[in-house]
Design an enzyme around this catalytic site. Sequence first.
Site, PDB file in Angstrom:
ATOM      1  N   ILE A 133     102.476  38.597  51.805  1.00 31.95           N
ATOM      2  CA  ILE A 133     103.255  38.572  50.571  1.00 31.95           C
ATOM      3  C   ILE A 133     102.326  39.090  49.487  1.00 31.95           C
ATOM      4  O   ILE A 133     101.343  38.434  49.151  1.00 31.95           O
ATOM      5  CB  ILE A 133     103.733  37.148  50.241  1.00 31.95           C
ATOM      6  CG1 ILE A 133     104.571  36.580  51.380  1.00 31.95           C
ATOM      7  CG2 ILE A 133     104.503  37.140  48.926  1.00 31.95           C
ATOM      8  CD1 ILE A 133     104.800  35.085  51.271  1.00 31.95           C
ATOM      9  N   GLN A 144      93.031  43.947  48.797  1.00 30.88           N
ATOM     10  CA  GLN A 144      93.823  43.078  49.668  1.00 30.88           C
ATOM     11  C   GLN A 144      95.019  43.825  50.249  1.00 30.88           C
ATOM     12  O   GLN A 144      95.350  43.657  51.426  1.00 30.88           O
ATOM     13  CB  GLN A 144      94.318  41.842  48.901  1.00 30.88           C
ATOM     14  CG  GLN A 144      93.250  40.809  48.684  1.00 30.88           C
ATOM     15  CD  GLN A 144      93.841  39.487  48.214  1.00 30.88           C
ATOM     16  OE1 GLN A 144      94.985  39.161  48.503  1.00 30.88           O
ATOM     17  NE2 GLN A 144      93.049  38.734  47.494  1.00 30.88           N
ATOM     18  N   CYS A 167      93.166  42.861  44.196  1.00 27.81           N
ATOM     19  CA  CYS A 167      94.528  43.128  44.664  1.00 27.81           C
ATOM     20  C   CYS A 167      94.645  44.404  45.495  1.00 27.81           C
ATOM     21  O   CYS A 167      95.225  44.384  46.586  1.00 27.81           O
ATOM     22  CB  CYS A 167      95.489  43.193  43.475  1.00 27.81           C
ATOM     23  SG  CYS A 167      95.463  41.706  42.452  1.00 27.81           S
ATOM     24  N   ASP A 192     100.000  30.895  36.832  1.00 22.65           N
ATOM     25  CA  ASP A 192     100.690  31.754  37.794  1.00 22.65           C
ATOM     26  C   ASP A 192     102.187  31.507  37.645  1.00 22.65           C
ATOM     27  O   ASP A 192     102.666  30.406  37.878  1.00 22.65           O
ATOM     28  CB  ASP A 192     100.220  31.426  39.221  1.00 22.65           C
ATOM     29  CG  ASP A 192     100.648  32.440  40.248  1.00 22.65           C
ATOM     30  OD1 ASP A 192     101.644  33.163  40.014  1.00 22.65           O
ATOM     31  OD2 ASP A 192      99.999  32.510  41.306  1.00 22.65           O
ATOM     32  N   ARG A 213     104.554  33.251  39.315  1.00 15.81           N
ATOM     33  CA  ARG A 213     105.286  33.814  40.452  1.00 15.81           C
ATOM     34  C   ARG A 213     106.161  32.772  41.148  1.00 15.81           C
ATOM     35  O   ARG A 213     105.848  31.582  41.146  1.00 15.81           O
ATOM     36  CB  ARG A 213     104.320  34.418  41.473  1.00 15.81           C
ATOM     37  CG  ARG A 213     103.600  35.638  40.940  1.00 15.81           C
ATOM     38  CD  ARG A 213     102.594  36.160  41.911  1.00 15.81           C
ATOM     39  NE  ARG A 213     101.465  35.237  42.012  1.00 15.81           N
ATOM     40  CZ  ARG A 213     100.377  35.460  42.743  1.00 15.81           C
ATOM     41  NH1 ARG A 213     100.280  36.575  43.466  1.00 15.81           N
ATOM     42  NH2 ARG A 213      99.399  34.593  42.778  1.00 15.81           N
ATOM     43  N   GLU A 222     104.440  41.731  38.706  1.00 21.16           N
ATOM     44  CA  GLU A 222     103.219  42.235  38.070  1.00 21.16           C
ATOM     45  C   GLU A 222     102.523  41.152  37.253  1.00 21.16           C
ATOM     46  O   GLU A 222     103.158  40.379  36.542  1.00 21.16           O
ATOM     47  CB  GLU A 222     103.576  43.409  37.156  1.00 21.16           C
ATOM     48  CG  GLU A 222     102.411  43.997  36.387  1.00 21.16           C
ATOM     49  CD  GLU A 222     101.415  44.732  37.257  1.00 21.16           C
ATOM     50  OE1 GLU A 222     100.210  44.405  37.200  1.00 21.16           O
ATOM     51  OE2 GLU A 222     101.829  45.645  37.991  1.00 21.16           O
ATOM     52  N   GLY A 223     101.203  41.101  37.380  1.00 19.42           N
ATOM     53  CA  GLY A 223     100.396  40.196  36.562  1.00 19.42           C
ATOM     54  C   GLY A 223     100.737  38.740  36.770  1.00 19.42           C
ATOM     55  O   GLY A 223     100.855  37.991  35.803  1.00 19.42           O
ATOM     56  N   ARG A 224     100.889  38.331  38.021  1.00 23.33           N
ATOM     57  CA  ARG A 224     101.337  36.969  38.357  1.00 23.33           C
ATOM     58  C   ARG A 224     102.670  36.666  37.674  1.00 23.33           C
ATOM     59  O   ARG A 224     102.933  35.572  37.227  1.00 23.33           O
ATOM     60  CB  ARG A 224     100.285  35.922  38.020  1.00 23.33           C
ATOM     61  CG  ARG A 224      99.014  36.060  38.832  1.00 23.33           C
ATOM     62  CD  ARG A 224      98.058  34.901  38.585  1.00 23.33           C
ATOM     63  NE  ARG A 224      96.792  35.159  39.262  1.00 23.33           N
ATOM     64  CZ  ARG A 224      95.609  34.902  38.753  1.00 23.33           C
ATOM     65  NH1 ARG A 224      95.503  34.337  37.563  1.00 23.33           N
ATOM     66  NH2 ARG A 224      94.508  35.171  39.435  1.00 23.33           N
ATOM     67  N   GLU A 274     102.919  42.850  43.129  1.00 24.99           N
ATOM     68  CA  GLU A 274     102.559  44.108  42.493  1.00 24.99           C
ATOM     69  C   GLU A 274     101.391  43.944  41.530  1.00 24.99           C
ATOM     70  O   GLU A 274     101.340  42.989  40.752  1.00 24.99           O
ATOM     71  CB  GLU A 274     103.781  44.616  41.722  1.00 24.99           C
ATOM     72  CG  GLU A 274     103.531  45.841  40.882  1.00 24.99           C
ATOM     73  CD  GLU A 274     104.762  46.219  40.080  1.00 24.99           C
ATOM     74  OE1 GLU A 274     104.925  47.425  39.836  1.00 24.99           O
ATOM     75  OE2 GLU A 274     105.550  45.336  39.701  1.00 24.99           O
TER      76      GLU A 274
END
EC number: 3.5.4.25
Length: 188
Positions: free
Chosen positions: A46, A66, A63, A121, A123, A87-89, A49
Site C-alpha cells: 500500500i 520504497q 517514499c 498522518d 491517511r 499525497e503528503g500523508r 502518492e
Amino acid sequence: MNIEISKIANLPTEFGKFEVQVFKENEKEHLVITKKPLQKIVNVRIHSECLTGDAISSLKCDCGDQLKASLNYIEKHGGMVLYLRQEGRNIGLLNKINAYNLQDSGLDTIEANHQLGFKADERTYEIVDFILKYYNIKKINLLTNNPDKLKSLHCVEIVDRIPIIIKPNEYNQGYLKVKEEKMGHMLK
C-alpha cells in the site's frame, strides 16, 4: 462508497511488465499495479502518492525508494502495489510543500503537520479494503514498515509483514528517525 473502476491495461515498466487498473473514489484515482499470477497469499504494498519522492526522487523522504523496492519485489514474487492518491500523508501537495517550508525552519514532519492544523498522518485505508474485496483477496503478505497499515485492514488476514528497509541519506535521517521514534515505524 461510490467507486468507478477502469478496464485493465498492460503496463511495461523498467521494473517489469504489469497490469494496471484504476479505482476512482470521488476525485481520487487510485492505481492498482498487478503482477500475475496471484498466489493464495498475495504480496501487497500500500503506497501513498509522494510526487516529490516518486517522480522527482526527493532525498528528503524514503517514499520513492520504497516504491522502487516494492515494484522490484512484486515483479520477482508476484502481487500488487496499491498506489493511493493520498499525497503528503493525505494533506495534499500544497500543504505538503508548506510543511516542507516549516521543516526547513527546524520543525520535524509531525510538528509541521500540527502547525498547519493536521494530524501527524491523515491517511485512511477504506479503499484498500474495497479493492482487496473486489479482487477476492483474503490473505496477504503486507510490504510495510508502518504499524497503522497493519491495524487498518479489516477484510483480509495479514499472514506476514515484509519490511522495506531503505538506507538513510544525509537529507532523510531526521525524517526516518521521526517515523521510527514518534510514529512507531519498524525500520530495523
